[in-house]
Design a protein around this motif. Sequence first.
Motif, PDB file in Angstrom:
ATOM      1  N   ARG A  96     -12.655   1.664 100.842  1.00 29.24           N
ATOM      2  CA  ARG A  96     -11.626   2.498 101.490  1.00 29.24           C
ATOM      3  C   ARG A  96     -10.243   1.937 101.175  1.00 29.24           C
ATOM      4  O   ARG A  96      -9.385   1.785 102.027  1.00 29.24           O
ATOM      5  N   MET A  98      -7.243   2.784 100.118  1.00 28.37           N
ATOM      6  CA  MET A  98      -6.439   3.997 100.002  1.00 28.37           C
ATOM      7  C   MET A  98      -5.282   3.885  98.997  1.00 28.37           C
ATOM      8  O   MET A  98      -5.053   4.839  98.253  1.00 28.37           O
ATOM      9  N   LEU A 101      -6.345   4.839  95.429  1.00 28.85           N
ATOM     10  CA  LEU A 101      -7.007   6.127  95.199  1.00 28.85           C
ATOM     11  C   LEU A 101      -5.965   7.158  94.773  1.00 28.85           C
ATOM     12  O   LEU A 101      -4.865   7.201  95.334  1.00 28.85           O
ATOM     13  N   ALA A 106      -7.670  10.487  97.944  1.00 26.74           N
ATOM     14  CA  ALA A 106      -7.284   9.929  99.244  1.00 26.74           C
ATOM     15  C   ALA A 106      -7.253  11.034 100.301  1.00 26.74           C
ATOM     16  O   ALA A 106      -7.678  10.816 101.445  1.00 26.74           O
ATOM     17  N   VAL A 109     -10.802  11.625 101.337  1.00 27.64           N
ATOM     18  CA  VAL A 109     -11.283  10.538 102.201  1.00 27.64           C
ATOM     19  C   VAL A 109     -10.776  10.750 103.624  1.00 27.64           C
ATOM     20  O   VAL A 109     -11.555  10.682 104.587  1.00 27.64           O
ATOM     21  N   ARG A 110      -9.479  11.009 103.764  1.00 28.02           N
ATOM     22  CA  ARG A 110      -8.916  11.230 105.111  1.00 28.02           C
ATOM     23  C   ARG A 110      -9.553  12.448 105.770  1.00 28.02           C
ATOM     24  O   ARG A 110      -9.928  12.408 106.942  1.00 28.02           O
TER      25      ARG A 110
END
Length: 189
Positions: A96, A98, A101, A106, A109-110
């Motif tokens: 993770r 961030m 990425l 990103a 992912v969020r």
Amino acid sequence: MIRYAFNKMLLTFKHRYNYDVGYQQDILKADLGAFLKFMGLQTMSAHSGELPVGPLFAARIRAIIWDDCGPCTQLVVNMALEAKLEPGLVRALIDRDMPNLPADIALVVRFTEQVLAHNPEADDLREHIRALWGDKGLIALGFAISSYRVYPALKYALGYGKACSRIQVNESFLTPNRESALVEGVKGV
């Protein structure tokens, strides 16, 4: 005869990914109808729509890590590498990380973590997802997020859950940081 063919398919999968398919074999042996329904889940979880491989595996990896940090995660990582996702990107997804990425990944992912945390902040991110990939992309992400959580839950329910383990990405080993995803996802990060 049909059970034999399905078992052969499972064994091929086992050897391809070095993955224990025992829980699937148990389902096949005990209840063919249940196994056929499980295969429907397989179809759903394999759906990619027109989504690029990076965002698709970002959702899959972060969703599986949310509920698992062992063999299921390793399987998804192996599939991401097989799909030609860069090992450095896969490592960043597991950690993770961030800042390392790309912006679109990103965002996924969020979004994945906000959805899993049932956080209303997912609403704003959803519109960004739609702007990038349309409704088809949103559906593909929704399928990835929801279906990839089923596997660890099913395995644990059937007694096949495994403790956390290190995840191999080519020659390096990582321990998924689930705590970060669970805590930060709830806080809205």
